[in-house]
Design a protein around this motif. Sequence first.
Motif, PDB file in Angstrom:
ATOM      1  N   ARG A  16      31.852  32.360  27.705  1.00  0.00           N
ATOM      2  CA  ARG A  16      32.713  33.643  28.293  1.00  0.00           C
ATOM      3  C   ARG A  16      34.058  34.012  28.078  1.00  0.00           C
ATOM      4  NH1 ARG A  16      28.450  38.239  31.158  1.00  0.00           N
ATOM      5  NH2 ARG A  16      26.340  38.055  29.038  1.00  0.00           N
ATOM      6  N   ALA A  17      34.209  32.654  29.625  1.00  0.00           N
ATOM      7  CA  ALA A  17      35.577  32.032  30.236  1.00  0.00           C
ATOM      8  C   ALA A  17      36.753  31.953  28.986  1.00  0.00           C
ATOM      9  CB  ALA A  17      35.776  31.678  31.579  1.00  0.00           C
ATOM     10  N   ARG A  18      36.425  31.230  28.567  1.00  0.00           N
ATOM     11  CA  ARG A  18      37.347  30.722  27.304  1.00  0.00           C
ATOM     12  C   ARG A  18      37.331  32.373  26.628  1.00  0.00           C
ATOM     13  NH1 ARG A  18      33.243  25.547  26.917  1.00  0.00           N
ATOM     14  NH2 ARG A  18      32.352  27.130  25.671  1.00  0.00           N
ATOM     15  N   GLU A  19      36.962  33.311  26.306  1.00  0.00           N
ATOM     16  CA  GLU A  19      37.227  33.942  25.361  1.00  0.00           C
ATOM     17  C   GLU A  19      38.172  34.640  26.210  1.00  0.00           C
ATOM     18  OE1 GLU A  19      37.316  34.075  22.222  1.00  0.00           O
ATOM     19  OE2 GLU A  19      35.983  31.813  22.300  1.00  0.00           O
ATOM     20  N   ALA A  20      38.040  35.060  27.892  1.00  0.00           N
ATOM     21  CA  ALA A  20      38.585  36.512  28.456  1.00  0.00           C
ATOM     22  C   ALA A  20      39.484  35.812  28.631  1.00  0.00           C
ATOM     23  CB  ALA A  20      37.526  35.684  30.182  1.00  0.00           C
ATOM     24  N   ASP A  21      40.282  37.075  29.047  1.00  0.00           N
ATOM     25  CA  ASP A  21      41.994  37.241  29.401  1.00  0.00           C
ATOM     26  C   ASP A  21      41.980  37.595  31.371  1.00  0.00           C
ATOM     27  OD1 ASP A  21      42.788  37.720  26.924  1.00  0.00           O
ATOM     28  OD2 ASP A  21      42.541  39.490  26.720  1.00  0.00           O
ATOM     29  N   LEU A  22      41.189  37.299  31.834  1.00  0.00           N
ATOM     30  CA  LEU A  22      40.914  37.340  33.396  1.00  0.00           C
ATOM     31  C   LEU A  22      39.407  36.954  33.747  1.00  0.00           C
ATOM     32  CD1 LEU A  22      41.969  38.547  35.797  1.00  0.00           C
ATOM     33  CD2 LEU A  22      41.196  40.519  35.959  1.00  0.00           C
ATOM     34  N   VAL A  23      39.243  35.698  34.149  1.00  0.00           N
ATOM     35  CA  VAL A  23      38.421  35.115  35.106  1.00  0.00           C
ATOM     36  C   VAL A  23      38.423  35.176  36.512  1.00  0.00           C
ATOM     37  CG1 VAL A  23      37.069  32.969  35.423  1.00  0.00           C
ATOM     38  CG2 VAL A  23      38.577  33.249  33.276  1.00  0.00           C
ATOM     39  N   ILE A  24      37.665  35.981  37.128  1.00  0.00           N
ATOM     40  CA  ILE A  24      37.794  35.558  38.471  1.00  0.00           C
ATOM     41  C   ILE A  24      35.926  34.880  38.868  1.00  0.00           C
ATOM     42  CG2 ILE A  24      36.286  37.418  39.884  1.00  0.00           C
ATOM     43  CD1 ILE A  24      37.276  39.595  38.580  1.00  0.00           C
ATOM     44  N   THR A  25      36.434  33.620  39.701  1.00  0.00           N
ATOM     45  CA  THR A  25      35.362  32.948  40.212  1.00  0.00           C
ATOM     46  C   THR A  25      35.756  32.632  41.812  1.00  0.00           C
ATOM     47  OG1 THR A  25      35.495  30.708  39.360  1.00  0.00           O
ATOM     48  CG2 THR A  25      37.865  31.237  39.535  1.00  0.00           C
ATOM     49  N   ASN A  26      34.817  31.450  42.145  1.00  0.00           N
ATOM     50  CA  ASN A  26      35.371  31.106  43.637  1.00  0.00           C
ATOM     51  C   ASN A  26      36.031  29.811  44.247  1.00  0.00           C
ATOM     52  OD1 ASN A  26      33.738  29.231  43.208  1.00  0.00           O
ATOM     53  ND2 ASN A  26      31.495  30.441  43.469  1.00  0.00           N
ATOM     54  N   HIS A  27      36.232  29.709  45.145  1.00  0.00           N
ATOM     55  CA  HIS A  27      36.845  28.880  45.659  1.00  0.00           C
ATOM     56  C   HIS A  27      36.434  27.159  45.315  1.00  0.00           C
ATOM     57  CE1 HIS A  27      38.688  31.146  49.162  1.00  0.00           C
ATOM     58  NE2 HIS A  27      39.464  31.498  47.722  1.00  0.00           N
ATOM     59  N   ALA A  28      35.449  27.106  45.010  1.00  0.00           N
ATOM     60  CA  ALA A  28      34.635  25.716  44.619  1.00  0.00           C
ATOM     61  C   ALA A  28      34.613  25.414  43.589  1.00  0.00           C
ATOM     62  CB  ALA A  28      32.831  26.012  44.814  1.00  0.00           C
ATOM     63  N   LEU A  29      34.983  26.557  42.472  1.00  0.00           N
ATOM     64  CA  LEU A  29      35.166  26.170  40.982  1.00  0.00           C
ATOM     65  C   LEU A  29      36.615  25.787  40.339  1.00  0.00           C
ATOM     66  CD1 LEU A  29      32.989  26.121  38.734  1.00  0.00           C
ATOM     67  CD2 LEU A  29      34.032  28.334  38.136  1.00  0.00           C
ATOM     68  N   LEU A  30      37.605  26.471  41.964  1.00  0.00           N
ATOM     69  CA  LEU A  30      38.445  25.913  41.361  1.00  0.00           C
ATOM     70  C   LEU A  30      38.786  24.249  41.825  1.00  0.00           C
ATOM     71  CD1 LEU A  30      41.335  27.301  41.031  1.00  0.00           C
ATOM     72  CD2 LEU A  30      41.767  27.938  43.118  1.00  0.00           C
ATOM     73  N   ALA A  31      38.093  24.265  42.868  1.00  0.00           N
ATOM     74  CA  ALA A  31      38.216  22.660  43.536  1.00  0.00           C
ATOM     75  C   ALA A  31      38.174  22.053  42.772  1.00  0.00           C
ATOM     76  CB  ALA A  31      37.449  22.756  45.090  1.00  0.00           C
ATOM     77  N   ILE A  32      36.860  22.144  42.024  1.00  0.00           N
ATOM     78  CA  ILE A  32      36.020  21.758  41.068  1.00  0.00           C
ATOM     79  C   ILE A  32      36.424  20.940  40.098  1.00  0.00           C
ATOM     80  CG2 ILE A  32      33.866  21.014  39.533  1.00  0.00           C
ATOM     81  CD1 ILE A  32      32.462  22.609  41.311  1.00  0.00           C
ATOM     82  N   ASP A  33      37.427  22.216  39.439  1.00  0.00           N
ATOM     83  CA  ASP A  33      38.673  22.166  38.194  1.00  0.00           C
ATOM     84  C   ASP A  33      39.963  21.588  38.612  1.00  0.00           C
ATOM     85  OD1 ASP A  33      39.154  22.716  35.719  1.00  0.00           O
ATOM     86  OD2 ASP A  33      41.061  23.859  36.520  1.00  0.00           O
ATOM     87  N   ALA A  34      40.165  21.204  39.951  1.00  0.00           N
ATOM     88  CA  ALA A  34      41.653  21.024  40.758  1.00  0.00           C
ATOM     89  C   ALA A  34      40.878  19.335  40.218  1.00  0.00           C
ATOM     90  CB  ALA A  34      41.881  21.153  41.540  1.00  0.00           C
ATOM     91  N   MET A  35      39.590  19.033  40.622  1.00  0.00           N
ATOM     92  CA  MET A  35      39.652  18.113  41.180  1.00  0.00           C
ATOM     93  C   MET A  35      39.941  16.572  40.051  1.00  0.00           C
ATOM     94  SD  MET A  35      37.385  18.478  44.185  1.00  0.00           S
ATOM     95  CE  MET A  35      35.847  16.760  43.843  1.00  0.00           C
TER      96      MET A  35
END
Length: 538
Positions: A77-96
């Motif tokens: 779903r996220a790959r098809e979305a223009d706006l993604v709402i997530t949490n800090h933890a997932l942003l951190a995992i993606d960054a790391m």
Amino acid sequence: AHGAGRARDAESALGAEVLALRAWVEEQARAHALADRDDAPAHSGRAWAQVSIGSRECPGARCPFHDECFAETARARAREADLVITNHALLAIDAMNRSGVLPEYDAVIIDEAHELTDRVTGAASEELTPRQVERVARRGSDWLDDDASLALLDAADALRGALEDTGTGRVGAAHGGLVEAVGTVRDAARRAAGRLGRSGSRSQVEPERIAVAAAASEVFETAERMAALADADVVWVGEHERLGRWLTVAPLSVAGLLRAAVLSRATTVLTSATLTLGGSFETMAGRVGLRADERLGEDEEAPRAEPRDDPDARLPWRGVDVGSPFDYARQGILYTAAHLDRPGRDGIGEDALGQIVELVRAAGGHTLGLFSSRRAAETAAAHARRELPGPPVLCQGEAQLPELARRFAAEPGTSLFGTMSLWQGIDVPGDTCRLVIIDRIPFPRPDDPLVQARQQAAARAGGNGFMQVAASHAALLLAQGAGRLIRSVDDRGVVAILDPRLVRARYGPYLRRSLPPFWTTTDLARTIGALRRLSGSA
């Protein structure tokens, strides 16, 4: 026998948590909803580990449950979305990991940004336990030869013995026995991961083997990181009454990681009601990596942050205070109990308990009590119940927090006492809350190894470790706690801080500048009068 009974109780509690999680997931599946751990029933990390796997253990498209997996559905779903709402933890995992957990984005808005560094620190931390090593040995027994399995079990025993021989606290080069045991785990896990990673049967996919190989690799990487004792990491031994001892490794700072992998990647907006500490954005700017000159020595070894930026670079940023719709000076009073004794280690004092009763009585209940420990909250709740007839005093731990919060809002005059999850996790506008009581300035535990290491690093860099780490931590939590009072333009009430250090100590002005601009007083009689008038008018 007593120890065996405690172990059985712990296993029973764990089993109950796992069953509750399974029932919740099945309910989400029937509703075709995407389950989020933040909405799950209360559970421990051990229970979550029983029903989940890490991203490195996931077989991906080869998994037989791929089409019904919550995480895979969310990614699609996220790959098809223009706006993604997530949490800090997932942003951190993606960054790391730079693993494509999140789709490419042009801008990121981080709400409640005052929590960002703690959340990223948590995501960048790892734990190692003897049971974790043993679990890899058991799960991998179908594919490992006896020597490899035995090496893992022996390594787990060596780690358990070394942990028992080592006191809790930070681990350094002087703890040679423990470091050697971690090295033994590293070597055994490397050997197992190599054998498990070899191609299995070509005629069928072996998702369990893939998962176990990933688990062995994770144990290896964690043990390797711990054994290195890098300057950019802090390693320590923790202890739990039921679960025993374990090792944790956490980054000394995440400022470099945030700067390299988030802030320099896209336009970033950080928002929160408490981004100014001591009246300035500068402290928060340093924590998230906008001010490289205030780093704690983190950038040269920022874990898994690629590509790295110039460690001495300063990203252009602007802090904007957009004001508040609340007139704090007219809507609220900040009372500081300047004449009480300084809080000690023996728990909340009799004089403080006496003031709590006076304040709650004057407010007619309607009180949110924020305490520095579960013991203090329970002591205060028990004392208030003895001294105050009428509406109930609820205490965190007596029921699930959502149920307590619902009763606090729904039952007139009820008071709710609790600990850290209430400091930031409750929003009750209106007449529900007329009084917020804070028993003491919420400094971090002085024996916390990560806090100690960060203070020492700040001092070595020429700064004031106490002010940069402990005082800023306390300022943030005080602002969050005091912010529970005024939640709408019609709210009125008192924030009572029963810690005289707020007005006596040299760091007091810094903490007070971090609070909303209430009308301030140290006069208990005047405060009691204001609460009585407010209670009478209501």
